[in-house]
Enzyme design. Structure first.
Site, PDB file in Angstrom:
ATOM      1  N   HIS A 174      83.524  10.425  72.507  1.00  0.00           N
ATOM      2  CA  HIS A 174      83.359   9.011  72.155  1.00  0.00           C
ATOM      3  C   HIS A 174      84.197   8.117  73.066  1.00  0.00           C
ATOM      4  CE1 HIS A 174      81.444  10.593  68.537  1.00  0.00           C
ATOM      5  NE2 HIS A 174      81.051   9.368  68.250  1.00  0.00           N
ATOM      6  N   LYS A 223      81.736  13.942  58.063  1.00  0.00           N
ATOM      7  CA  LYS A 223      82.361  14.145  56.749  1.00  0.00           C
ATOM      8  C   LYS A 223      83.094  12.878  56.337  1.00  0.00           C
ATOM      9  CE  LYS A 223      86.108  16.640  56.470  1.00  0.00           C
ATOM     10  NZ  LYS A 223      87.032  17.800  56.454  1.00  0.00           N
TER      11      LYS A 223
END
Length: 245
Positions: free
Chosen positions: A112, A179
């Site tokens: 990222h 998650k």
């Protein structure tokens, strides 16, 4: 869980010396306090509580969705195959159980940062696919260049909040798998780009590994290392829950 914390101080020669606290992986692991450095006291706690309100609301919403799915029959789940179309995304609702097939790609902090912060291009076309917040454990087959996945559970997604909106915009992905909750910035990007956030089951890393049938290729293995590399995964009946769209 961090139940309490006591901090003392002492003088030290170096001009700066930061303190870190390590604790177990938790779905919502960002907090913020402001300390008055002259008095050594925590400033307005109520102000910080207000900042956390929206994040807490999203977390409570996600928890409610997950509690309702404890006894759901996965044989009744909807099946989707990547790459996803706009209509695929529009036809699922928050709370839906999905079984995913097709190609997805792992991506954590290093990827990222590389794509968004350093403004590099993604090494392959992943439009219509999903980015999976996961640091898998891989093993090569004896005498071959083929990889087998040993473990592939989700990691905490909120740490990618700073980058995810731009990552979605830049890559054209249709799903983010991870998650815990994500924040308002990601929520806005999901709505704008017709994308969904899918909650994978924490603690089911070995089960998810069984859903990964092949590893066609891997990117940035030498640069980022095994957990942070971008692994292309061919999955089959990979179970997730829709929690944001």
């Amino acid at each position: 869980t961090l139940l309490d914390c006591f901090i003392s101080h002492s003088n030290r020669l170096p001009a700066s010396f930061f303190v870190t606290m390590s604790y177990s992986c938790w779905a919502l692991r960002r907090g913020e306090i402001e300390i008055d450095m002259k008095k050594g006291v925590i400033k307005d706690k109520q102000k910080n509580k207000q900042k956390e309100t929206e994040t807490q609301k999203q977390q409570e919403k996600n928890n409610t969705i997950l509690k309702k799915t404890n006894s759901i029959d996965f044989s009744q789940a909807k099946k989707l195959t990547f790459p996803l179309s706009d209509s695929d995304v529009k036809n699922v609702q928050i709370g839906d159980i999905l079984l995913l097939s097709g190609k997805i790609y792992t991506g954590r902090d290093a990827l990222h940062h590389y794509i968004v912060e350093e403004n590099n291009e993604i090494p392959t076309d992943i439009s219509g696919s999903a980015i999976y917040h996961c640091g898998p454990i891989m093993k090569k087959n004896n005498g071959t260049d083929e990889w087998n996945c040993i473990s592939a559970g989700p990691t905490t997604s909120i740490r990618e909040e700073e980058y995810e909106a731009d990552f979605i915009e830049k890559t054209g992905i249709k799903a983010v798998i991870g998650k815990g909750n994500m924040g308002e910035k990601t929520q806005n990007a999901l709505e704008k780009n017709n994308c969904i956030y899918l909650h994978a089951i924490g603690g089911a890393a070995a089960v998810y590994a069984e859903c990964i049938k092949k590893i066609p290729q891997v990117f940035f293995l030498e640069e980022f290392g095994m957990p942070e590399a971008m692994w292309e995964m061919k999955i089959e009946d990979f179970p997730v829950i829709v929690t944001m769209k």
